[in-house]
Design a protein around this motif. Structure first.
Motif, PDB file in Angstrom:
ATOM      1  N   CYS A 186       6.493 -17.350  12.311  1.00 49.28           N
ATOM      2  CA  CYS A 186       7.578 -16.604  12.947  1.00 49.28           C
ATOM      3  C   CYS A 186       8.219 -17.450  14.054  1.00 49.28           C
ATOM      4  O   CYS A 186       7.526 -18.136  14.816  1.00 49.28           O
ATOM      5  CB  CYS A 186       7.048 -15.292  13.521  1.00 49.28           C
ATOM      6  N   SER A 187       9.541 -17.380  14.148  1.00 52.97           N
ATOM      7  CA  SER A 187      10.250 -18.166  15.170  1.00 52.97           C
ATOM      8  C   SER A 187       9.919 -17.709  16.580  1.00 52.97           C
ATOM      9  O   SER A 187      10.163 -18.427  17.551  1.00 52.97           O
ATOM     10  CB  SER A 187      11.763 -18.061  14.940  1.00 52.97           C
ATOM     11  N   GLU A 188       9.345 -16.493  16.724  1.00 56.14           N
ATOM     12  CA  GLU A 188       8.928 -15.992  18.024  1.00 56.14           C
ATOM     13  C   GLU A 188       7.466 -16.317  18.314  1.00 56.14           C
ATOM     14  O   GLU A 188       6.965 -16.012  19.400  1.00 56.14           O
ATOM     15  CB  GLU A 188       9.136 -14.472  18.095  1.00 56.14           C
ATOM     16  N   VAL A 189       6.777 -16.923  17.350  1.00 57.23           N
ATOM     17  CA  VAL A 189       5.350 -17.223  17.492  1.00 57.23           C
ATOM     18  C   VAL A 189       5.084 -18.722  17.521  1.00 57.23           C
ATOM     19  O   VAL A 189       4.242 -19.197  18.295  1.00 57.23           O
ATOM     20  CB  VAL A 189       4.545 -16.573  16.346  1.00 57.23           C
ATOM     21  N   ALA A 190       5.812 -19.475  16.694  1.00 62.75           N
ATOM     22  CA  ALA A 190       5.574 -20.922  16.615  1.00 62.75           C
ATOM     23  C   ALA A 190       5.670 -21.607  17.988  1.00 62.75           C
ATOM     24  O   ALA A 190       4.848 -22.490  18.299  1.00 62.75           O
ATOM     25  CB  ALA A 190       6.562 -21.553  15.635  1.00 62.75           C
ATOM     26  N   PRO A 191       6.630 -21.249  18.878  1.00 60.75           N
ATOM     27  CA  PRO A 191       6.675 -21.892  20.199  1.00 60.75           C
ATOM     28  C   PRO A 191       5.429 -21.619  21.041  1.00 60.75           C
ATOM     29  O   PRO A 191       5.107 -22.420  21.927  1.00 60.75           O
ATOM     30  CB  PRO A 191       7.926 -21.275  20.840  1.00 60.75           C
ATOM     31  N   VAL A 192       4.753 -20.491  20.776  1.00 54.74           N
ATOM     32  CA  VAL A 192       3.537 -20.192  21.533  1.00 54.74           C
ATOM     33  C   VAL A 192       2.476 -21.245  21.249  1.00 54.74           C
ATOM     34  O   VAL A 192       1.801 -21.741  22.165  1.00 54.74           O
ATOM     35  CB  VAL A 192       3.026 -18.785  21.170  1.00 54.74           C
ATOM     36  N   TRP A 193       2.301 -21.590  19.972  1.00 59.22           N
ATOM     37  CA  TRP A 193       1.313 -22.597  19.600  1.00 59.22           C
ATOM     38  C   TRP A 193       1.681 -23.958  20.209  1.00 59.22           C
ATOM     39  O   TRP A 193       0.805 -24.692  20.690  1.00 59.22           O
ATOM     40  CB  TRP A 193       1.240 -22.714  18.082  1.00 59.22           C
ATOM     41  N   PHE A 194       2.961 -24.303  20.172  1.00 60.94           N
ATOM     42  CA  PHE A 194       3.388 -25.623  20.637  1.00 60.94           C
ATOM     43  C   PHE A 194       3.253 -25.759  22.150  1.00 60.94           C
ATOM     44  O   PHE A 194       2.943 -26.843  22.669  1.00 60.94           O
ATOM     45  CB  PHE A 194       4.839 -25.882  20.216  1.00 60.94           C
ATOM     46  N   SER A 195       3.477 -24.659  22.888  1.00 56.51           N
ATOM     47  CA  SER A 195       3.402 -24.705  24.341  1.00 56.51           C
ATOM     48  C   SER A 195       2.000 -24.431  24.873  1.00 56.51           C
ATOM     49  O   SER A 195       1.782 -24.497  26.080  1.00 56.51           O
ATOM     50  CB  SER A 195       4.387 -23.706  24.953  1.00 56.51           C
TER      51      SER A 195
ATOM     52  N   THR B 242       4.439 -11.619   6.424  1.00 51.90           N
ATOM     53  CA  THR B 242       3.155 -11.891   5.784  1.00 51.90           C
ATOM     54  C   THR B 242       2.155 -12.281   6.861  1.00 51.90           C
ATOM     55  O   THR B 242       2.506 -12.427   8.046  1.00 51.90           O
ATOM     56  CB  THR B 242       3.282 -13.017   4.758  1.00 51.90           C
ATOM     57  N   LEU B 243       0.912 -12.475   6.444  1.00 47.55           N
ATOM     58  CA  LEU B 243      -0.124 -12.849   7.402  1.00 47.55           C
ATOM     59  C   LEU B 243       0.189 -14.196   8.057  1.00 47.55           C
ATOM     60  O   LEU B 243       0.116 -14.336   9.279  1.00 47.55           O
ATOM     61  CB  LEU B 243      -1.479 -12.915   6.684  1.00 47.55           C
ATOM     62  N   VAL B 244       0.553 -15.183   7.241  1.00 52.36           N
ATOM     63  CA  VAL B 244       0.857 -16.518   7.770  1.00 52.36           C
ATOM     64  C   VAL B 244       2.099 -16.477   8.650  1.00 52.36           C
ATOM     65  O   VAL B 244       2.151 -17.122   9.715  1.00 52.36           O
ATOM     66  CB  VAL B 244       1.044 -17.514   6.601  1.00 52.36           C
ATOM     67  N   HIS B 245       3.098 -15.694   8.259  1.00 53.53           N
ATOM     68  CA  HIS B 245       4.313 -15.599   9.078  1.00 53.53           C
ATOM     69  C   HIS B 245       4.012 -14.954  10.426  1.00 53.53           C
ATOM     70  O   HIS B 245       4.495 -15.430  11.474  1.00 53.53           O
ATOM     71  CB  HIS B 245       5.371 -14.784   8.335  1.00 53.53           C
TER      72      HIS B 245
ATOM     73  N   ARG C 135       0.814  -1.218   0.000  1.00 54.92           N
ATOM     74  CA  ARG C 135       0.000   0.000   0.000  1.00 54.92           C
ATOM     75  C   ARG C 135       0.851   1.273   0.000  1.00 54.92           C
ATOM     76  O   ARG C 135       0.309   2.370  -0.030  1.00 54.92           O
ATOM     77  CB  ARG C 135      -0.934   0.024   1.216  1.00 54.92           C
ATOM     78  N   GLY C 136       2.148   1.116   0.060  1.00 53.49           N
ATOM     79  CA  GLY C 136       3.018   2.276   0.037  1.00 53.49           C
ATOM     80  C   GLY C 136       3.107   3.025   1.348  1.00 53.49           C
ATOM     81  O   GLY C 136       3.552   4.178   1.383  1.00 53.49           O
ATOM     82  N   ILE C 137       2.711   2.384   2.460  1.00 50.77           N
ATOM     83  CA  ILE C 137       2.714   3.059   3.763  1.00 50.77           C
ATOM     84  C   ILE C 137       4.076   2.932   4.436  1.00 50.77           C
ATOM     85  O   ILE C 137       4.564   3.867   5.073  1.00 50.77           O
ATOM     86  CB  ILE C 137       1.601   2.484   4.660  1.00 50.77           C
ATOM     87  N   VAL C 138       4.717   1.757   4.323  1.00 50.57           N
ATOM     88  CA  VAL C 138       6.068   1.553   4.856  1.00 50.57           C
ATOM     89  C   VAL C 138       6.935   0.984   3.742  1.00 50.57           C
ATOM     90  O   VAL C 138       6.441   0.565   2.692  1.00 50.57           O
ATOM     91  CB  VAL C 138       6.053   0.610   6.080  1.00 50.57           C
ATOM     92  N   THR C 139       8.226   0.965   3.973  1.00 51.46           N
ATOM     93  CA  THR C 139       9.162   0.467   2.952  1.00 51.46           C
ATOM     94  C   THR C 139       9.849  -0.822   3.354  1.00 51.46           C
ATOM     95  O   THR C 139      10.491  -1.457   2.527  1.00 51.46           O
ATOM     96  CB  THR C 139      10.231   1.529   2.657  1.00 51.46           C
ATOM     97  N   ASP C 140       9.737  -1.214   4.610  1.00 56.03           N
ATOM     98  CA  ASP C 140      10.421  -2.403   5.113  1.00 56.03           C
ATOM     99  C   ASP C 140       9.389  -3.468   5.448  1.00 56.03           C
ATOM    100  O   ASP C 140       8.505  -3.256   6.278  1.00 56.03           O
ATOM    101  CB  ASP C 140      11.224  -2.051   6.354  1.00 56.03           C
ATOM    102  N   SER C 141       9.504  -4.640   4.838  1.00 59.09           N
ATOM    103  CA  SER C 141       8.540  -5.720   5.067  1.00 59.09           C
ATOM    104  C   SER C 141       9.070  -6.796   6.008  1.00 59.09           C
ATOM    105  O   SER C 141       8.398  -7.802   6.231  1.00 59.09           O
ATOM    106  CB  SER C 141       8.149  -6.373   3.735  1.00 59.09           C
ATOM    107  N   ILE C 142      10.254  -6.607   6.583  1.00 57.29           N
ATOM    108  CA  ILE C 142      10.847  -7.616   7.455  1.00 57.29           C
ATOM    109  C   ILE C 142      10.065  -7.701   8.777  1.00 57.29           C
ATOM    110  O   ILE C 142       9.640  -6.688   9.342  1.00 57.29           O
ATOM    111  CB  ILE C 142      12.322  -7.294   7.731  1.00 57.29           C
ATOM    112  N   CYS C 143       9.883  -8.901   9.267  1.00 56.25           N
ATOM    113  CA  CYS C 143       9.153  -9.132  10.512  1.00 56.25           C
ATOM    114  C   CYS C 143       9.835  -8.403  11.668  1.00 56.25           C
ATOM    115  O   CYS C 143      11.051  -8.566  11.883  1.00 56.25           O
ATOM    116  CB  CYS C 143       9.080 -10.628  10.798  1.00 56.25           C
ATOM    117  N   PRO C 144       9.102  -7.604  12.449  1.00 59.20           N
ATOM    118  CA  PRO C 144       9.723  -6.861  13.552  1.00 59.20           C
ATOM    119  C   PRO C 144      10.089  -7.743  14.738  1.00 59.20           C
ATOM    120  O   PRO C 144      10.853  -7.311  15.602  1.00 59.20           O
ATOM    121  CB  PRO C 144       8.636  -5.847  13.941  1.00 59.20           C
ATOM    122  N   LEU C 145       9.565  -8.971  14.805  1.00 59.31           N
ATOM    123  CA  LEU C 145       9.848  -9.842  15.941  1.00 59.31           C
ATOM    124  C   LEU C 145      11.107 -10.673  15.726  1.00 59.31           C
ATOM    125  O   LEU C 145      12.004 -10.687  16.566  1.00 59.31           O
ATOM    126  CB  LEU C 145       8.656 -10.768  16.204  1.00 59.31           C
TER     127      LEU C 145
END
Length: 462
Positions: free
Chosen positions: A225-234, A217-220, A200-210
């Motif tokens: 995301c390596s900071e999110v996947a452990p949440v689901w597993f635990s 992306t939405l799925v990431h 949408r041209g709002i930001v220029t960096d698409s890298i995950c902040p976590l």
């Protein structure tokens, strides 16, 4: 005698025309009040497996049905389809293009034989016209008319292919509304993750902040995301998302969850997704880092509320205030005032203007955008309002007072559910988006107090 006086007649009303008009109103009522007793009886008898506009007279029609069918030609001359998902509209045989002769298209028939439904003219997975395809297939004047048609961002206006029939189950789950609303936005790919904001041209960096490793992306953001996947597993769900497949579909996954019919499972998934998104926003906007167990505790607290509370509290969703201020006035402390306006050029473009200011009058954000023109100025103003509300959410403004100088749009806000125009369709989208704010109000103001947004809208066209 029945001719108007200006045409040499006496101005008497034609009883035949008057009777036809009354019968046409009955036909219109069948279309708009589908749950009435008469509509249900006639549908069961004469058009059980087809839309009303494709119904036939039948072999042994009743006097009532024969009379109503006799007035069908009146609506055939003036009715047209309103574009929602576009899945039920035939490009070539249905009337759906305002401004075109007979509301139909006459160019492009032989260009692509497989092109049949209006949904094929939209960008895949998005609620926007495919400009390149439309300009390639249709004559220039017809392409311009198509691009002027606003597309609703609310896919609930008609069935949405991938999980048709699941939406009702989604909204009837016992989770709190904000969790369900997040899932709805995720299914329509309108959650403001960085990959979307870059497009949408709002930001220029698409890298995950976590994690800082991959594009957000939405799925990431919610799973990979390596900071999110452990949440689901635990979590009590014990889901393993450490290796998310490339063809993973959130829509299909959610469909399977809801089809289980397990309220605990659905509520656990919904609240965990909300807690993951909240943790991400805490880091992005407040620079506060929370460990995995915070997400689990937060999801648990939301789930315990979800089974007992049907509403999240008293907020100002959709509140409408009458206005008429001649000068701009700052909002209350903690509220962001958003001014929005639209400008239509003599050609085929319209400009949007947006400015957000705090209680001290400091400018927090400005934006200007240029789009293909709408068919009316009021429709352009409504589309600008919809754009401004979505932009405010993307920028993290959740307590806003919105001001616009179009009284027609503000009036349509109260009556959108009783109208069938494109203006009402766009306003309905805005009403739905406004429910995502913690505090929201809409006010009509004079042009003098909306000059900043008016300047930006005109600047977009320069």
């Amino acid at each position: 005698m029945a001719q108007p006086k200006e045409k040499g007649g006496l101005g008497f009303r034609s009883f035949h025309a008057f009777n036809t008009a009354l019968l046409a109103k009955q036909w219109w009522r069948l279309m708009t009040v589908e749950n009435s007793l008469m509509a249900r009886v006639l549908k069961a008898c004469y058009f059980r497996h087809s839309p009303l506009m494709e119904a036939t007279k039948g072999s042994r029609p009743s006097y009532t049905w024969s009379s109503i069918m006799g007035a069908r030609w009146v609506l055939d001359k003036g009715c047209l389809w309103r574009v929602g998902t576009g899945e039920n509209i035939n490009i070539w045989s249905h009337q759906w293009v305002p401004g075109a002769a007979g509301f139909r298209l006459f160019s492009g028939h032989n260009y692509r034989p497989g092109l049949q439904r209006v949904s094929q003219l939209l960008l895949p997975g998005r609620r926007e016209w495919n400009h390149a395809l439309i300009r390639q297939v249709f004559a220039p004047h017809e392409a311009s008319l198509i691009l002027q048609i606003p597309v609703s961002g609310n896919a609930l206006a008609s069935s949405s292919g991938a999980i048709s029939g699941i939406w009702k189950v989604l909204w009837q789950t016992k989770s709190i509304p904000r969790c369900k609303e997040l899932l709805w936005r995720a299914c329509h790919d309108i959650v403001p993750v960085r990959a979307v904001l870059v497009n949408r041209g709002i930001v220029t960096d698409s890298i995950c902040p976590l994690c800082g490793d991959d594009d957000e992306t939405l799925v990431h953001a919610f799973f990979g995301c390596s900071e999110v996947a452990p949440v689901w597993f635990s979590s009590p769900l014990f889901m393993d998302f450490r290796h998310v497949p490339d063809n993973f579909s959130l829509v299909q996954w959610l469909s399977q969850i809801l089809k289980e019919g397990d309220d605990w499972l659905a509520d656990s998934v919904f609240t965990l997704l909300w807690a993951i998104w909240e943790r991400r926003n805490k880091w992005c906007f407040d620079h506060q880092w929370y460990p995995f167990d915070f997400v689990l505790r937060r999801a648990s607290s939301l789930a315990s509320v979800g089974f007992t509370v049907g509403d999240e509290g008293s907020v100002l969703h959709g509140q409408r205030r009458e206005g008429g201020n001649a000068t701009w006035r700052p909002p209350q402390s903690g509220i962001i005032k958003v001014n929005v306006d639209a400008s239509v050029s003599a050609g085929s473009l319209m400009g949007y203007g947006y400015i957000a200011r705090n209680s001290r009058g400091e400018v927090l954000a400005t934006a200007a955008a240029k789009w293909p023109t709408a068919s009316t100025v009021a429709l352009a103003e409504a589309m600008a309002l919809r754009w401004a509300l979505q932009l405010s959410l993307d920028l993290g403004f959740f307590a806003v007072d919105v001001e616009i100088d179009s009284k027609m749009v503000v009036d349509a806000w109260s009556n959108h559910s009783r109208q069938c125009s494109y203006l009402a369709l766009v306003v309905s989208d805005s009403v739905f988006i406004s429910q995502s704010f913690h505090s929201f109000s809409l006010a009509h103001v004079l042009r003098a107090s909306n000059m900043a947004a008016d300047f930006l809208a005109k600047f977009a066209l320069s």
